[in-house]
Design a protein around this motif. Structure first.
Motif, short mmCIF file in Angstrom:
data_model
loop_
_atom_site.label_atom_id
_atom_site.label_comp_id
_atom_site.label_asym_id
_atom_site.label_seq_id
_atom_site.Cartn_x
_atom_site.Cartn_y
_atom_site.Cartn_z
N ILE A 1 -6.64 4.61 1.97
CA ILE A 1 -5.54 5.13 2.81
C ILE A 1 -5.77 6.61 2.99
O ILE A 1 -5.55 7.40 2.08
N ALA B 1 -3.84 3.50 6.71
CA ALA B 1 -3.98 2.44 5.71
C ALA B 1 -4.95 1.38 6.21
O ALA B 1 -4.60 0.57 7.07
N ARG C 1 -4.79 2.95 -7.80
CA ARG C 1 -4.99 1.57 -7.34
C ARG C 1 -3.76 1.08 -6.58
O ARG C 1 -2.64 1.42 -6.93
N SER D 1 -8.73 0.32 -4.13
CA SER D 1 -8.67 1.77 -4.29
C SER D 1 -7.69 2.36 -3.29
O SER D 1 -7.68 2.01 -2.10
N CYS D 2 -6.90 3.30 -3.76
CA CYS D 2 -5.98 3.98 -2.84
C CYS D 2 -6.75 4.89 -1.89
O CYS D 2 -6.17 5.39 -0.92
N VAL E 1 -0.49 1.27 9.14
CA VAL E 1 0.71 1.95 8.67
C VAL E 1 1.27 1.19 7.46
O VAL E 1 1.21 -0.03 7.41
N THR E 2 1.82 1.92 6.48
CA THR E 2 2.28 1.31 5.23
C THR E 2 3.72 0.81 5.27
O THR E 2 4.38 0.74 4.23
N ALA F 1 0.80 -1.22 0.00
CA ALA F 1 0.00 0.00 0.00
C ALA F 1 0.83 1.27 0.00
O ALA F 1 0.29 2.37 -0.08
N HIS F 2 2.13 1.15 0.08
CA HIS F 2 2.98 2.35 0.08
C HIS F 2 2.92 3.09 -1.27
O HIS F 2 3.20 4.27 -1.35
N TYR F 3 2.58 2.37 -2.33
CA TYR F 3 2.53 2.99 -3.66
C TYR F 3 1.20 2.73 -4.35
O TYR F 3 0.59 1.68 -4.15
N PHE F 4 0.80 3.72 -5.17
CA PHE F 4 -0.41 3.55 -5.99
C PHE F 4 -0.03 3.83 -7.45
O PHE F 4 0.87 4.63 -7.72
#
Lengths: 314, 314, 314, 314
Positions: free
Chosen positions: A133, A139, A123, A129-130, A303-304, A116-119
């Motif tokens: 977060i 997150a 996405r 879906s981002c 947290v990511t 989830a650190h990057y979209f």
């Protein structure tokens, strides 16, 4: 030698290397699915010398060239100036405690990135879906507390700097043939469920020559062109001694391409900003580039990622 | 049954149990000296099922009854409300990142205490002056980055709550006979270099009944009266599912007596506020109260402890 | 021209300029005792144009050359990406909020120093022990919440940079004759209870040329040699557009000499790192270097200062 | 007596009380436009006794019932235990400094809200998109640094608690007739450009009886039904001794209705969580409920408010 992919090629990788749906629509673990009980048993079976080695840099409060956010350590209580020869009647216990704070993502702290650190295009891994977060909630998926039971598997160090006999330069990417050359030179083969650690020598250079700013001066790393190789080998997690992306790269519209394809497309968990110097020395000493590796992120809710101290055991 | 020591007895323990000088005048590792390469090998040799279990509580940002300092998680960047179906031309990568901050000492976060966390009469373990821990410089000795290579050894869970068939109450201390009863019931024996984990059930109760304030309402723990037993067995590290001191105790002048005698006198490193619930279940499931345990503190310079996620591997 | 005092002379100033006991043994206000109701009335009487001007720099989260600790602004909630044309049924209120954090002492943030910010030989203003300022309890005396009712008095700007026609250089100190030359050029006289603001132009230069590091590159300020003049004039508070000490100065054993003599000896409250650029323009525009000045520190308990936004009213 | 508006009525207020476009499409100041140089001069002209009074609560680091986020004060350097009678040769200066941090929005800290603190249907004051406030960039419009030159005007205290002879209860709103009754009782009239302070006694009660949690137990405040009155009187800023919204209120879909209509619709800047106790005493003592008021927010870039210490001058 491998071709450097064009930006269009990189875009295509998001499809060709995609693991979306591979482990079901609900999956959040991505490539960590490759780690099985058997992989953990095998890892434990590698222990011979009983020697443990950290893969983490120290966390310092200094502002250096590569500081994007200064870590904090404040004493909530200290022993400063207390009487160390107190008379009988004033004998007492006291203690020290501290506040610590940090933005662990960046260029200096050894940390895990969750997918989830990057979209990409709004996405995250597995098509979520981002929007999940948020500033208030953090997150709500693919957070680091998924790893509460830690990541334990065989670690393999591919010491590209040693094979080349020099530190890699900014902008220089580790290509599949570099990985295979290292495998050959070291007599090891990356297999499903392994945690792959790639040494560029960047952190050794930092220790020798002082910090530089990767955002401005660039850095070496595994090249995004090596991700098909990682997927083929079913690597569970990737760690490097840089922030895990080559810069500069000629992809104006997809900066940090390895993060995008790896995290978003593949669900490949990353260890950024590792310290592989003592590990490389231990591998050379024991003539063995495989070891038991334990990564134990803090159980941070929503947290990511997490600062970590990955422990290699020989 | 063991006698409850008087306050004078506790004072004497600082001498009788002292490890000052035992491993040399320069020693900072205290009881961790019991962990040898052989102990690590032995630990790895315990792995059979290949199943890992966390001994950490989650780190949440909520204020609860037992919060002494509220942990922080702020998003530096988030995915809130981004377009998840963007037109071709606006495709882009973005990411999330956060600031985390905490005072890990206290009643809620699973963390390691270094010996420097406590002083008695102005002295820390091995006779050093507590003046070495200052607000500006932090802990100049006995800091947690000594453990950069992690702590790996055999972990032994003594599940006192299970043996008693109930959660221990506030003020109730685990005595040597409780430890031996658990050893007997579980068929295990604590040996030199082991990391001893003692379950009082306190954290299970917190999950069932909600948080309470140990500072006001008290808590169970290993009793300071058990420290001679730990020293005799050469325990390397002690972890519990509370903050590791019984309260209330009738020692007006030596609060948190186990911390004082353990950290200052013995150089006994502690894991406070553990979560031993899933671990207890795993031990019961595998009928085995010994396992490989890896504790990997963050490499925090000049800090008297670290949040940790200890990983048991079966 | 004034002689530059030797280090021995500076040491003597701690006696000759001392205000210890001057307002009683319990006094914590030091030179703020000069501000009387009459002084406040007089200040209000100066207002003609009804125009207010800030003497504060902006507080930014950037790391710059003069950052000793990076200020923080994290959104706890934001409006990022929310639907701005929502259908009727989803209408809702939402909001934004943030965490802010800073170490205001340093080189960048406009702030008040209380006398307790500095010690000399273990003593703070009025002879108190510096032991009253601890990591756990903070500043138990001479804290900024003493100023809860604000500081309101006549402000006088002595624009030394304008009189000299240039920015002062690092290492250059404002001497008594500079103050008097400015008084003469501007047609104003510093009187008891005034808040004296001294402009070196340093902050104007920073805006023009970018930040530099005063800790390494030095800075101009009022010279400690001017403190007898300030005492003679019964100045209540001193503000400058630098951190209020010349550097480098040839006093190896009494760094930041103005802070030492001013805060510790005189109980002279300081405003460090001001922005006097717009104020200087307003003074020149109205041909008046006196104005009503309101300094309203945050009511921070047990803290040795506060970020402030001093407001000049013409 | 005024009717309590229905939720539909409140929705309508967003139109009927709207100041969108009133001062141009670019306006960010909202009701602060009512403050003119003449208003500032008039304010200064009110000063007679030369006595200043804070309208701020102290900022404490304690966790209390009304803490939503615990303020922080950590010593970066302290005077703890330093030698206060050092021998000649070790004479030295030292100092204290601290980190402070807080989420000032909430129930405890006296602070200014900028209009951007609240959104309604994705819009902030003057019709801007709330998307302009992001986790990464903060508040790109309507941020508190707009007030860098401070807010100076006539302050008027309407002491509703004194007029009623009791503290207002949770859920009790101050209605227009309460304001007019206070005007009449006090012999004062709210006029254009005034900063209106409304005392419910809530903070006095907190000091007498201890903190309670407004989020759970409710609180008094000016009722949203009084906003037409404020608009008619051209009030520039509103401050209260609570968080500025009555709770509970029977508006399930428009919580904190005064914030929504005031901030979003009217661009009415707010001072939340004031302390009007000493101010009320001063007004009663001087028989004068008007005074010069200076509000000097920190010049925080991209932040939706600031902790403040508003200073009343009599």
């Amino acid at each position: 030698m491998s071709q450097i992919p064009t930006e269009t090629d990189v875009h295509k990788m998001l499809d060709t290397l995609s693991n979306w749906g591979r482990w079901g629509a609900d999956d959040q673990l991505g490539t960590l699915n490759f780690i099985t009980p058997a992989a953990r048993r095998r890892a434990a079976g590698l222990v011979r010398e009983g020697v443990s080695v950290s893969c983490s840099r120290p966390i310092s409060t200094d502002i250096t060239a590569d500081t994007s956010f200064q870590p904090m350590r404040f004493m909530v209580d200290s022993g400063e100036g207390r009487d160390t020869e107190p008379p009988e009647r004033t004998r007492q216990r006291r203690g020290a405690a501290e506040f610590i704070g940090m933005v662990f993502h960046g260029y200096t702290i050894t940390h895990v990135d969750t997918p989830a650190h990057y979209f990409w295009n709004g996405r995250i891994y597995n098509g979520r879906s981002c929007n999940l977060i948020t500033s208030r909630e953090g997150a709500q998926v693919e957070a680091v507390d998924l790893l509460r039971d830690g990541v334990v598997s065989r670690g393999v160090l591919l010491d590209v700097a040693a094979v080349r006999g020099r530190w890699l330069e900014a902008g220089e990417g580790v290509m599949p043939e570099d990985l295979e050359a290292a495998e050959k030179a070291q007599g090891v083969r990356v297999e499903p469920g392994d945690i792959l650690l790639v040494r560029t020598g960047y952190y050794g250079r930092r220790r020798a020559e002082g910090p530089r700013n990767p955002g401005r001066d660039g850095s070496p790393a595994l090249h995004v062109a090596s991700l098909p190789w990682l997927r083929e080998r079913s690597v569970a997690m990737l760690g490097t001694d840089t922030h895990n992306d080559v810069s500069p790269l000629p992809y104006p519209n997809i900066g940090n391409a390895l993060h995008v394809v790896g995290l978003v497309g593949m669900g490949l968990w990353l260890i950024d900003n590792g310290n592989l110097e003592e590990l490389a020395e231990a591998c050379a000493r024991y003539r063995r580039w495989e070891f038991m590796l334990t990564v134990a992120p803090l159980v941070l809710e929503r947290v990511t990622g997490s600062p970590v101290n990955p422990i290699a055991l020989f």
